[in-house]
Each structure stands twice: as C-alpha cells, then as structure tokens.
Design a protein around this motif. Structure first.
Motif, PDB file in Angstrom:
ATOM      1  N   TYR A  60      -0.687  -2.250   1.221  1.00  0.00           N
ATOM      2  CA  TYR A  60      -1.031  -3.675   1.255  1.00  0.00           C
ATOM      3  C   TYR A  60      -0.159  -4.488   0.300  1.00  0.00           C
ATOM      4  CZ  TYR A  60      -3.706  -7.978   0.907  1.00  0.00           C
ATOM      5  OH  TYR A  60      -4.076  -9.299   0.905  1.00  0.00           O
ATOM      6  N   THR A  61       0.035  -3.994  -0.923  1.00  0.00           N
ATOM      7  CA  THR A  61       0.848  -4.747  -1.884  1.00  0.00           C
ATOM      8  C   THR A  61       2.317  -4.788  -1.474  1.00  0.00           C
ATOM      9  OG1 THR A  61       1.046  -2.745  -3.260  1.00  0.00           O
ATOM     10  CG2 THR A  61      -0.683  -4.320  -3.833  1.00  0.00           C
ATOM     11  N   THR A  62       2.776  -3.752  -0.781  1.00  0.00           N
ATOM     12  CA  THR A  62       4.152  -3.781  -0.276  1.00  0.00           C
ATOM     13  C   THR A  62       4.335  -4.931   0.704  1.00  0.00           C
ATOM     14  OG1 THR A  62       4.436  -1.389  -0.549  1.00  0.00           O
ATOM     15  CG2 THR A  62       5.908  -2.494   0.989  1.00  0.00           C
ATOM     16  N   LYS A  63       3.382  -5.085   1.613  1.00  0.00           N
ATOM     17  CA  LYS A  63       3.448  -6.188   2.579  1.00  0.00           C
ATOM     18  C   LYS A  63       3.367  -7.532   1.870  1.00  0.00           C
ATOM     19  CE  LYS A  63       3.385  -7.708   6.908  1.00  0.00           C
ATOM     20  NZ  LYS A  63       4.501  -7.470   7.855  1.00  0.00           N
ATOM     21  N   ARG A  64       2.479  -7.653   0.902  1.00  0.00           N
ATOM     22  CA  ARG A  64       2.333  -8.916   0.176  1.00  0.00           C
ATOM     23  C   ARG A  64       3.612  -9.261  -0.580  1.00  0.00           C
ATOM     24  NH1 ARG A  64      -1.325 -12.373   1.553  1.00  0.00           N
ATOM     25  NH2 ARG A  64      -1.371 -13.223  -0.563  1.00  0.00           N
ATOM     26  N   LEU A  65       4.206  -8.266  -1.210  1.00  0.00           N
ATOM     27  CA  LEU A  65       5.440  -8.509  -1.952  1.00  0.00           C
ATOM     28  C   LEU A  65       6.541  -9.034  -1.042  1.00  0.00           C
ATOM     29  CD1 LEU A  65       5.996  -5.571  -4.481  1.00  0.00           C
ATOM     30  CD2 LEU A  65       5.972  -8.011  -4.994  1.00  0.00           C
ATOM     31  N   MET A  66       6.701  -8.391   0.107  1.00  0.00           N
ATOM     32  CA  MET A  66       7.829  -8.711   0.973  1.00  0.00           C
ATOM     33  C   MET A  66       7.619  -9.996   1.765  1.00  0.00           C
ATOM     34  SD  MET A  66       9.253  -5.019   2.301  1.00  0.00           S
ATOM     35  CE  MET A  66       7.760  -4.470   3.114  1.00  0.00           C
ATOM     36  N   ILE A  67       6.388 -10.310   2.127  1.00  0.00           N
ATOM     37  CA  ILE A  67       6.142 -11.466   2.984  1.00  0.00           C
ATOM     38  C   ILE A  67       5.648 -12.674   2.191  1.00  0.00           C
ATOM     39  CG2 ILE A  67       4.840 -12.325   4.956  1.00  0.00           C
ATOM     40  CD1 ILE A  67       6.991 -10.239   5.609  1.00  0.00           C
ATOM     41  N   SER A  68       4.587 -12.498   1.426  1.00  0.00           N
ATOM     42  CA  SER A  68       3.976 -13.634   0.731  1.00  0.00           C
ATOM     43  C   SER A  68       4.704 -14.013  -0.551  1.00  0.00           C
ATOM     44  CB  SER A  68       2.507 -13.317   0.413  1.00  0.00           C
ATOM     45  OG  SER A  68       1.786 -13.052   1.602  1.00  0.00           O
ATOM     46  N   HIS A  69       5.428 -13.074  -1.152  1.00  0.00           N
ATOM     47  CA  HIS A  69       6.103 -13.354  -2.422  1.00  0.00           C
ATOM     48  C   HIS A  69       7.622 -13.341  -2.301  1.00  0.00           C
ATOM     49  CE1 HIS A  69       2.498 -13.239  -5.065  1.00  0.00           C
ATOM     50  NE2 HIS A  69       2.018 -12.563  -4.041  1.00  0.00           N
ATOM     51  N   GLY A  70       8.125 -13.253  -1.091  1.00  0.00           N
ATOM     52  CA  GLY A  70       9.550 -13.425  -0.866  1.00  0.00           C
ATOM     53  C   GLY A  70      10.448 -12.311  -1.354  1.00  0.00           C
ATOM     54  N   PHE A  71       9.888 -11.140  -1.710  1.00  0.00           N
ATOM     55  CA  PHE A  71      10.729 -10.025  -2.136  1.00  0.00           C
ATOM     56  C   PHE A  71      11.033  -9.172  -0.904  1.00  0.00           C
ATOM     57  CE2 PHE A  71      11.795  -6.023  -4.293  1.00  0.00           C
ATOM     58  CZ  PHE A  71      12.641  -6.493  -5.286  1.00  0.00           C
ATOM     59  N   HIS A  72      11.989  -9.645  -0.095  1.00  0.00           N
ATOM     60  CA  HIS A  72      12.269  -9.030   1.205  1.00  0.00           C
ATOM     61  C   HIS A  72      13.242  -7.859   1.073  1.00  0.00           C
ATOM     62  CE1 HIS A  72      10.507 -12.787   2.582  1.00  0.00           C
ATOM     63  NE2 HIS A  72      11.470 -13.461   2.005  1.00  0.00           N
ATOM     64  N   TYR A  73      12.915  -6.913   0.207  1.00  0.00           N
ATOM     65  CA  TYR A  73      13.866  -5.845  -0.081  1.00  0.00           C
ATOM     66  C   TYR A  73      13.167  -4.481  -0.043  1.00  0.00           C
ATOM     67  CZ  TYR A  73      16.138 -10.039  -1.829  1.00  0.00           C
ATOM     68  OH  TYR A  73      16.654 -11.308  -1.948  1.00  0.00           O
ATOM     69  N   PRO A  74      12.874  -3.966   1.136  1.00  0.00           N
ATOM     70  CA  PRO A  74      12.171  -2.678   1.231  1.00  0.00           C
ATOM     71  C   PRO A  74      12.959  -1.517   0.652  1.00  0.00           C
ATOM     72  CG  PRO A  74      12.980  -3.387   3.390  1.00  0.00           C
ATOM     73  CD  PRO A  74      13.148  -4.547   2.465  1.00  0.00           C
ATOM     74  N   LEU A  75      14.287  -1.550   0.770  1.00  0.00           N
ATOM     75  CA  LEU A  75      15.091  -0.457   0.234  1.00  0.00           C
ATOM     76  C   LEU A  75      15.057  -0.454  -1.290  1.00  0.00           C
ATOM     77  CD1 LEU A  75      18.167  -0.667   2.644  1.00  0.00           C
ATOM     78  CD2 LEU A  75      16.263   0.951   2.723  1.00  0.00           C
ATOM     79  N   ALA A  76      15.020  -1.645  -1.881  1.00  0.00           N
ATOM     80  CA  ALA A  76      14.906  -1.724  -3.340  1.00  0.00           C
ATOM     81  C   ALA A  76      13.552  -1.191  -3.799  1.00  0.00           C
ATOM     82  CB  ALA A  76      15.093  -3.169  -3.802  1.00  0.00           C
ATOM     83  N   ILE A  77      12.497  -1.535  -3.068  1.00  0.00           N
ATOM     84  CA  ILE A  77      11.162  -1.021  -3.404  1.00  0.00           C
ATOM     85  C   ILE A  77      11.142   0.498  -3.288  1.00  0.00           C
ATOM     86  CG2 ILE A  77       8.745  -0.988  -2.693  1.00  0.00           C
ATOM     87  CD1 ILE A  77       9.051  -3.883  -1.808  1.00  0.00           C
ATOM     88  N   ALA A  78      11.749   1.028  -2.232  1.00  0.00           N
ATOM     89  CA  ALA A  78      11.778   2.477  -2.037  1.00  0.00           C
ATOM     90  C   ALA A  78      12.559   3.165  -3.157  1.00  0.00           C
ATOM     91  CB  ALA A  78      12.393   2.807  -0.675  1.00  0.00           C
TER      92      ALA A  78
END
Length: 696
Positions: free
Chosen positions: A61-79
């Motif tokens: 859930y927080t991954t989705k919130r980070l990328m969509i609602s908080h503009g951190f559109h970087y899944p590879l960086a999160i991984a």
C-alpha cells in the motif's frame, strides 16, 4: 526477498501430526516433548504469519501511495533501496545472531562463501530478485491497486505448473492440481472485468506475479536437491546462498535498470510526510522479507532442517496470511485516492480463486466449522461415501458466503465512488450560436495522405458521426506541402498551411483563436497519426454524444495536485501553468492539494459553448507562449536537459496536459475515478458520463 527465522516449524492446522512433524521436533540431538513443541511451534508460526501479513500489506500500500499520491514515480529506486537495506540488515543479523535463538552463524566464516550448495538456488534467487522490480513497475503502471492483489493467487498456479513440469517430489499431486486451473480461470475473470487495464501495468504486474511463483517453485526444487535427510549445515549453506544471491541479483537488476531508465530530478521539495512514508515503506519491506520472504505470497523458509512452505493445496497458516494481507490492501485501497472501481464479479472471482488454494477438503472443513459442525465433519472414522454426500451443504454455504461477500465489497466500492467530490461549476457561453454542427481539426506535418484519409474515414464511420456530415479542417505544417493535392488526397473540406511551431497544441490554439466566432457546435481535435487507433474508435463509439462538452481521447485517470503537478512520465509543471490557469478560470487560487485531471495524446472533443466559456485572452496567451522562438518558455533553467526547439517546445507537453483544465473538466473527480482505460473500454454498467463533462 529473504527470511531468516530458523526455528519456525510450519504445521498445518488442518492436518494431524505425522512422522515428518515428529522428526522436525528434534533439534541439536535433543528430544523435545511432542505436544509442547507442537503448541509452541504453532504459536510461533502464527505470530510470524501475523507479522508478515501486516508488513506485506503496509509495503504494497505504501509503495502505491509513494509512487502515485506523493509523486515518487521510481519503482526501480524503491526496489534498489529495499534490496540494499535487506542486505545490510542480513549482514548485521549474521554478525550479532550467533548463539541466539535466531542465530545464523552456525558454521565457520568460509562456509558462507560461494560453494556447491549455492548452485541449486541460483534459479530461485534470480526469479525472486527479478520479481520485485517487475511487481513494483506493475503497481506503478496499473492504475487500480486492487486488481494486482486480486490476481495474486496466480503465484501458486505458476508454482504448481513449474513443479509439475519438473516432476518435483515435493508437489502434492502428480498432475497439475485442479485448484491451479481454477485460479487461472478466476484470475482471467478478474482481469476481464477490470475497468482500467494498462498495457505496461498488465505486462509488468503479471510478470512480477509469475516470477514470484517461479521463485517458489525453484526454491522447492533446490531444497529437494539438498534433501531433508542431509545435515542441517548443508541446508543452511543452500539457504544462505539463496538469500545472498537474491539481494545481490536484486541490487544489480534494479540498480542497473534504474540508472538507465529513471532520473530522480524533481523541482518540488520532498516534504516530511513523504520522507516518513518512504521510511515506513522500507521498514515494512524489510519486515516482509525477513518474516515471509516476499510480497503477495507468504513463503516462510527455515534455516533449520525443517519443512519449508507448502504448495497447492496450501497449509492453513500460509493461506490465511496471504489472503488477509491482500484483502487488507484491497479494502484500504477502495477508500484511498485514486479511488478504484471494483465490481462484484471481480470480488467473486478473487474469493473463488483464493478459496480453491486450500483444496476441497480444507475448504469443506472450514465451511462446516463456520457452520458449527466441525466436530462431525472432522471425524476420521466417517466412511468416504458419507463425507462425499456431506459436501453438498458446505458447497452451497460457500457459494452463499462468496456471493454475500462479493456484493458487500461491491457496495463498499460504490459508496467510496459516490463520496467523490463533484466538479467545480462550469461556465458555458450559452448565448453562442454555432454556424456548423461538427468539425474535425487535424494537425498534419508530412504524414501519408492516404493513411490520414483512412483514419478520418474510420472516425466518420463511428456511431454519432455517421449520422451527420462533419467538416474536415486540416492544418499542415509541412513547408513543402501542396495544399490542393493534400485536400484532394484526404477528402478534407479545408486545408491551411501554418508555420511549423509549437507542435499540435499550437495548431489547436490557432484554430480556437482565429475561428472564435466560427467554432462548430462540437469540435474534435486530433493529430494526423492518431494514437491508439484500435482503442480510439470504440471510445468515440461509446462516449461521443450530442451533449458532449469535453471528452478526452487519450489516457484516463491521471491526476496531480494543483500546485505540485507532475506525472510518472517525468513531466512537471515547471512553468507553474496549472495554478495560474486555475485562478484565471475559476477566479480563485487553488488549494495545494486540489486534484487536477490531466489530458494526454493531444486528441479530444470539446463543444463550442465550453471552449468559449473562458476568456479568449487565455487561449491567446498560451498561443503566444507556445509559438515563441525565444523568451521565458525556452529558459534553459526551466527546460534543463529536455528537448526544446521552436517546432517541438518543452512547453508543448504542458499544453498537452491542460486541455481538460481549459475546458473546465479537470476538477471532476467522478470522471477521474470512473472513466475506463482505452484498453478496457466501456463495461457492462458503464455510462457516457463516466468519461466526460456533458453540457446539460
């Protein structure tokens, strides 16, 4: 992802204690009391499963919130950061855990270097490492988070398929389990009924889910090779190799891909809430890895000589952990922005696929137990015929439970959708009397005239346009174009040449400004090479009506905050255009968190009354800016390393995204939430108002 608990014994709550369970109760040459060991291990197993359930739900859930609602559109960086954090924590656990209940250093240091025991775990580690960035990419590009978790049972179907193909001795059945087939069919129903499928989300999401299943299967096969009859040291080495290779491969995959594909460079400062959410996300991913190996599917592994996680049919604790975690995400996502639409058919299919993972016997036991008859149904002395005849009532009860749960979930989803705020009032020029019914304005450069004509013929053959005769107005920016030949080849009514400035946005603005008093009742703005043509025609067929005020024909559901507007493709409102336009249109400044619906692809339909609902000076100002050859719009400080030329200005990407705002349709939360993607199309219960603002 990893798990370091070496003491947990995975006991099936619906099975008796067999010889293997008894053998697992031996540790360090000591015989423990069987009943006490069973109770202690089961309690520990439940605690571990509960911890994973919460961590996995929070992580997704927080991954989705980070990328969509908080503009951190970087899944590879999160991984990458997650794998790096897991590596650090694992190293610390190795150093400080020796001799403790969770001790991992039971061999000499050289035993933790690469050795032959690692070889069997390479496929599992490779698949586990690849699954994380794939899954996170899917979470980013799939607008609806619930569809990801509702498709999660496919993990076990993929695992069963691989185990069957490889003839693993650990598989529960010689043939592919029927439960896996049910899961695949039910998951197809989930996807078929999804209203907002996106190709990147579908590809990466499913690949991530399939690779999780592949990793589980390869881990089981690797464990078979190590053998439970081997020493605990051999299994310790193999599992340590799996953990080490997983985090290493994960950092390499996500790090290299992120270096080339993601560039973290935002003009907006990161607030404290986003930083806190990022920290919580990392902690939850670490907790997920150490308690249950990975996301979506609870896969506990043990560093002792004990049985690892089960495959279909699942043991009760493992099923409950995964089902509860994914259901928590599903329910929370229903009431979070962006609000998804979840149908009863999807929920029913999800419940069917999930329940099938337990197998018929365990499902029957659970249902009968729920009905208060567990004691009679669990009697081992009952004849087979009696058990079979007693399955009818539990089966009917299960159908009723799934039906009620599906409708209840669908009702909750509809409540969430209906709670979305309405659009701000639109100002229409009701006094305007158009001189023509419908115009199709086409921006052309040097596209093949024959293909342009084919595109226009397909558009004119759609449901509403086939009943009228729209005017075709072509604006060509090719300096060498022959106006007469182009008009003849395309069948256009009017062809005009324009200077090649400002992309298609300048073409549309030119038409609006210069035809202000000759605008048609409705106008379609489109490029010569229309995007997503296969999906575009059904979209026009389904939604274009006489009351259409603003209908976007591009991507749907992309929303940003008014004062920090950006999207996952790297665009940001560096010119502060969105809040300025909002204030000009609505005569008041926007709230920083006001959601603004963006438009894409430079193709839409707008009514003359709605176009003229705002001041002509707004369009003139935008036209001047987008066609300028120098000035503030070309400021290198703003543009940065992005491409910016007079014929392809960086400001053109901003204009592409603000057509909904200009047409006073960007604040309609209902359109943002309900409009299906081009790929999904209008569903069974869809309405024409779902995707547009109507002039009523």
């Amino acid at each position: 992802m990893i798990s370091t608990d070496h003491q947990a014994v995975e006991l099936a709550p619906l099975r008796g204690l067999d010889a293997e369970d008894a053998e697992d109760s031996f540790h360090a040459d000591r015989v423990v009391d069987l009943e006490d060991g069973r109770r202690n291990d089961y309690a520990h197993s439940r605690g571990r499963a509960t911890f994973w359930t919460l961590c996995s739900a929070v992580a997704i859930y927080t991954t989705k919130r980070l990328m969509i609602s908080h503009g951190f559109h970087y899944p590879l960086a999160i991984a990458f950061r997650s794998f790096a954090a897991l590596a650090v924590v694992y190293i610390v656990a190795l150093r400080v855990g020796s001799g403790s209940r969770y001790g991992l250093l039971r061999s000499g240091g050289k035993d933790f270097l690469p050795n032959k025991r690692w070889a069997g775990m390479i496929p599992a580690a490779f698949a586990a490492a690849a699954s994380v960035p794939m899954l996170l990419e899917g979470v980013l590009h799939m607008p609806s988070l619930p569809v990801i978790v509702m498709a999660s049972p496919v993990v076990y179907a993929a695992e069963s398929l691989v185990l069957s193909i490889c003839c693993s001795p650990s598989r529960t059945q010689k043939r592919l389990p029927w439960e896996a087939i049910v899961v695949v069919i039910a998951s197809c129903v989930v996807l078929y009924n999804e209203y907002r499928l996106m190709v990147p989300g579908l590809i990466w999401g499913l690949l991530g889910i399939l690779f999780i299943g592949l990793s589980r299967a390869c881990f089981t096969i690797g464990s078979d090779r190590a053998g439970f009859d081997h020493s605990g040291e051999a299994k310790l080495k193999a599992y340590h190799g799996f953990v080490t290779m997983t985090v290493t491969f994960g950092m390499v995959f996500s790090g290299v891909a992120g270096h080339f594909l993601e560039h973290i460079d935002s003009i907006y400062p990161m607030d404290y809430y986003t930083i806190a959410l990022m920290f919580l996300n990392m902690l939850s991913i670490i907790g997920t890895g150490f308690s249950g190996t990975g996301l979506l599917a609870y896969s506990p592994i043990s560093f002792d000589n004990q049985r690892h996680f089960s495959n279909v049919p699942l043991r009760g604790v493992e099923f409950a952990a995964a089902f509860l975690s994914n259901t928590i995400v599903l329910l929370v996502a229903m009431f979070s922005d962006p609000v998804p639409v979840v149908s009863w058919a999807q929920l029913a299919a999800y419940l069917i696929s999930s329940s099938s993972l337990l197998g018929a016997d365990q499902v029957q036991s659970l249902v009968v137990g729920f009905m208060g008859g567990a004691k009679n149904s669990s009697s081992k002395s009952a004849p087979t015929e009696k058990r079979k005849s007693g399955r009818l009532l539990p089966s009917l009860a299960l159908v009723v439970m799934i039906t009620i749960s599906s409708w209840a979930g669908s009702y909750l989803s509809s409540l969430s959708i209906n709670s979305i705020g309405k659009s701000l009032p639109s100002a229409l020029d009701l006094s305007y009397k158009p001189s023509s019914r419908f115009d199709i304005v086409v921006s052309v450069y040097n596209e093949n005239p024959t293909l342009v004509k084919e595109t226009l013929d397909a558009i004119k053959s759609t449901a509403m346009l086939s009943t009228i005769k729209p005017n075709i107005i072509i604006y060509s920016k090719d300096p060498d174009a022959d106006v007469k030949e182009l008009k003849k080849a395309t069948g256009a009514d009017v062809v005009e040449k324009l200077e090649n400035l400002g992309r298609e946005g300048a073409t549309y603005l030119h038409h609006i400004v210069n035809k202000w008093d000759k605008l048609a009742e409705q106008t379609m703005f489109i490029q010569a090479h229309a995007h997503n043509m296969r999906e575009l025609i059904p979209r026009i067929n389904d939604y274009l009506v006489t009351e259409t005020g603003m209908l976007s024909l591009g991507f749907t559901g992309m929303v940003c905050d008014c004062q920090t507007c950006g999207d996952r493709w790297g665009w940001e409102d560096k010119y502060n255009t969105v809040p300025q336009l909002f204030e000009q249109i609505y005569r008041e400044p926007c709230n920083p968190r006001t959601p603004i619906l963006l438009s894409y692809k430079g193709q839409f339909v707008a009514s003359g009354k709605r176009i003229r609902g705002i001041s002509k000076k707004i369009y003139e100002g935008l036209l001047t800016t987008i066609t300028s050859k120098d000035g503030e719009s070309h400021n290198e400080t703003i543009v940065g390393d992005n491409v910016d030329t007079p014929d392809n200005p960086y400001f053109g990407f901003t204009v592409e995204r603000i057509w909904g705002l200009l047409m006073q349709c960007a604040t309609d939360g209902g359109v943002a939430a309900k409009c299906p993607s081009l790929l999904s199309g209008m569903g069974r219960n869809g309405k024409v108002s779902d995707c547009q603002c109507l002039d009523r």
